[in-house]
Structures are given as structure tokens and as C-alpha cells.
Design an enzyme around this catalytic site. Sequence first.
Site, PDB file in Angstrom:
ATOM      1  N   SER A  91      40.517  41.992  37.377  1.00 26.41           N
ATOM      2  CA  SER A  91      39.345  41.180  36.774  1.00 26.41           C
ATOM      3  C   SER A  91      39.187  40.119  37.990  1.00 26.41           C
ATOM      4  CB  SER A  91      39.880  40.225  35.669  1.00 26.41           C
ATOM      5  OG  SER A  91      40.950  39.417  36.120  1.00 26.41           O
ATOM      6  N   THR A 209      39.222  36.860  34.493  1.00 26.31           N
ATOM      7  CA  THR A 209      38.892  35.659  35.524  1.00 26.31           C
ATOM      8  C   THR A 209      40.169  34.937  35.555  1.00 26.31           C
ATOM      9  OG1 THR A 209      36.655  35.738  34.459  1.00 26.31           O
ATOM     10  CG2 THR A 209      37.597  33.653  35.621  1.00 26.31           C
ATOM     11  N   THR A 227      36.145  35.378  39.903  1.00 24.43           N
ATOM     12  CA  THR A 227      36.060  36.492  39.044  1.00 24.43           C
ATOM     13  C   THR A 227      35.426  37.539  39.649  1.00 24.43           C
ATOM     14  OG1 THR A 227      35.811  37.382  36.830  1.00 24.43           O
ATOM     15  CG2 THR A 227      34.234  36.036  37.791  1.00 24.43           C
ATOM     16  N   ARG A 237      24.075  40.800  37.617  1.00 23.92           N
ATOM     17  CA  ARG A 237      24.540  40.165  36.492  1.00 23.92           C
ATOM     18  C   ARG A 237      25.582  39.126  36.984  1.00 23.92           C
ATOM     19  NH1 ARG A 237      29.724  38.279  33.868  1.00 23.92           N
ATOM     20  NH2 ARG A 237      29.335  37.927  31.745  1.00 23.92           N
ATOM     21  N   THR A 260      37.501  31.223  30.660  1.00 24.26           N
ATOM     22  CA  THR A 260      37.607  32.723  30.815  1.00 24.26           C
ATOM     23  C   THR A 260      36.928  33.546  29.604  1.00 24.26           C
ATOM     24  OG1 THR A 260      40.062  32.801  30.440  1.00 24.26           O
ATOM     25  CG2 THR A 260      39.555  32.557  32.508  1.00 24.26           C
ATOM     26  N   GLY A 261      36.424  34.525  29.625  1.00 23.45           N
ATOM     27  CA  GLY A 261      36.107  35.432  28.434  1.00 23.45           C
ATOM     28  C   GLY A 261      34.660  35.626  28.475  1.00 23.45           C
TER      29      GLY A 261
HETATM   30  N1  ASP Z   1      33.766  34.895  32.263  1.00 20.16           N
HETATM   31  C1  ASP Z   1      33.753  36.153  33.051  1.00 20.16           C
HETATM   32  C2  ASP Z   1      32.481  36.364  33.009  1.00 20.16           C
HETATM   33  O1  ASP Z   1      31.570  36.367  32.002  1.00 20.16           O
HETATM   34  C3  ASP Z   1      34.549  37.107  32.453  1.00 20.16           C
HETATM   35  C4  ASP Z   1      35.997  36.721  32.094  1.00 20.16           C
HETATM   36  O2  ASP Z   1      36.399  35.542  32.185  1.00 20.16           O
HETATM   37  O3  ASP Z   1      36.612  37.543  31.254  1.00 20.16           O
HETATM   38  O4  ASP Z   1      32.189  36.994  34.015  1.00 20.16           O
END
Ligand code: ASP
Length: 360
Positions: A91, A209, A227, A237, A260-261
Site C-alpha cells: 500500500s 497508507t 501511500t 487519481r 488512512t482509508g
Molecule cells: N487514503 C489513501 C487514498 O485514498 C488510501 C488508504 O489510506 O488506504 O489514497
Amino acid sequence: MESRISRRGLLRASAAGLAAGAVPGLVARAAASESGAASAQANAGAVAVASANGIEAVRIAVELATDKKMRPVSAAVRGVAVVEADPNDMSVGYGGLPNELGVVQLDSSCMDGPTHNAGSVASIEDIMHPAQVAELVMDQTDHVNLVGPGARQFAIDHGFPVEDLLTDRARKVWLKWRSTRTGDDRLWPLNDTNPVDPVLQGEARPWGTIHCSVLAPNGDLGCCTTTSGLAFKIPGRIGDSPLVGCGMYCDNEVGSAGATGRGEAAILSGGSWLIVERMRNGDTPTEACLYALRRVAAQAERGSRWQPALWKDGRPNFGLTFYAVRKDGLYGSANMRGGGRFAVCDSKGPRREACAALYE
Ligand code: ASP
């Protein structure tokens, strides 16, 4: 010397914060809100919080901020470098999952509390340590954001090697995703019914991330998020990670936070900025993280009017985790779905602790 938040003020405002912004039907659990109480009382040393994959990062960051007296933003950037270079973390950085064309594009930002300055790179290719490039953008330019080819060239100009970041394992996962693809899933890329790799826990479009927030022994703050973003994303993106106030934010008088997320949810809520502002008004880090999640949940319910998949079984249909450390050493984390853990290091050493949860 910056003013410290008074304990009485914190308690008064915390009670108000808990009462505000509740979403009917949710189970807000503030059990972890006393995390770091010992640190808060002593405030003797550095404190670092990170996502669960940052157990080594927090250890390194605390060591650098303590023994080398490194500024906290640089300690965070050095800490996350271990994960950026780790091919097994799919990730972040090297080994990260690529975009839908099979190209690894990385996002990162960092912020320095004492100067209230920040730097970021987005959609950068071929550079293993985007957090270090973000730090250079912060220190060596008058800008905050560099994107794509410009960010890559900036890194090359500063001596970063050009490297192929796509590992065999990540390429195989991408090929499998591509071969099982049934159509255009751009409108709603979250889909957890199509396992592609056991390590990815069955998520067809996994997220991941590392965020790291650091409080130095002298009370200065800094943070960093890095990330490879949403797996198989549309080329170009960018998520929340390179956006100041969304994937990370700090204010040297108050605290530091990160996310994160689902990046789109952290962007639409200004999540990290909101958490720091809540802490400014007296929330503990955990309360502030839960408050931001409540806002995200309310926004997701509204968002489900255009995209029903955002909302399922009376709650947001995605994961999001916030992390925060306050200037007095109190720290915390909360996530949307429950069951998560975060990494922390202080004088007691590196460890993982349970995140508070907005929904059980
Ligand atoms: N927040 C990150 C993104 O949207 C991805 C993640 O944290 O899982 O790129």
C-alpha cells in the site's frame, strides 16, 4: 514558547465535544480516549502515532526526535521510509499496488509545526521515497504541491534515483484484478467481494497508507503521510494523502493528525484539519477522531443520495481511520468499522493499541 492547553479547559470542552454531532444509531466508543494519559502527565519525551503498519516507523521517529533532536517532521519522514522501501507492504512506496494501467503512482505530504509549512507530491512515478521529496518541496521551494511529471523531475534534479517500483507480486495481483474485471467500476471502486490476494484480505480494491505524527520532547510537532493510494485507481487519481488538511495536518500550538482509508471521505470532510481544530477546542485526540468520523458518517449518508453504495446497513460502507497526538502528549485513534489497531511509541516503547470505533 507556545501556550499549553489547560487541563481544566480541555475537560470542559471535551464534555461539550462528546455531546455534539451525534449520528442516531451509532455506537461511539471512547474507551481509548485516555490513551497516553501517562505521557500527558509526564510529557517527558517524544510521542509518535502511526497506522498499524508503522510500528517500526514510530520507533525510528521517536529515536530520531529524542537522541538526534531531529525536528519531528523529518523524524516522521525518516520513520515512514522503512515502509516505503518494504516490498511486502503493498500500500506504500516500493511494492505498492499500481493504477489500472499497471503503473505505480505515489502520493505523499508532510507538515512542519514550528514553521507551519508543508510540502507534497502527488501521482509521482519511479521514486521510492515520495515523503522525502515532499519534505524537499517544503524546504526548497515556495510551493506546497507538486504533481506528476513535475514532481518526478524535481526529485531527479535533487538526486533521487529512478527505480521500477512494481514488484512481481504487485504485478501479479494487478494482472489478476485485470483478468477478473467485469466492467467499468469507476463510479464505485469499493468492492469487497472479489478476492485477489490473501494478504489483501479479500478486498478487490484494497486501500492502505502510512501516516505518522510526531511530538518532539520540546513540544514541537510534525507529520507525514505516504501511500500508493487506492489500488488500480484511475491514472492521475490522487487521494487525501498529498492534501494538507485531509491526509495529514498539524498546528504547533495544538497537535497533529492524519488519516488512512477511503481518501475521498477524508478529503470531503477536511478530516485531519477538523481533528486538530477539535483538539484546539479541548477534545482529546480520540474524541476529536470520533467527532470527525461522525461528520464523515453524516456526509456519507447525504452522499448516498447520489451514490447508494456509500451507505449500507445504516452506516458508511467504507473504512476510514484517523490518528492524532496532542501537544501535551495525549494520543489516540478511531476508525469507522471497529477492530482496528494503531502504532504508538513513547517512553514505553513501540506497540500497537486498539482504535476506538464509531460503529462496532
Ligand atoms: N487514503 C489513501 C487514498 O485514498 C488510501 C488508504 O489510506 O488506504 O489514497
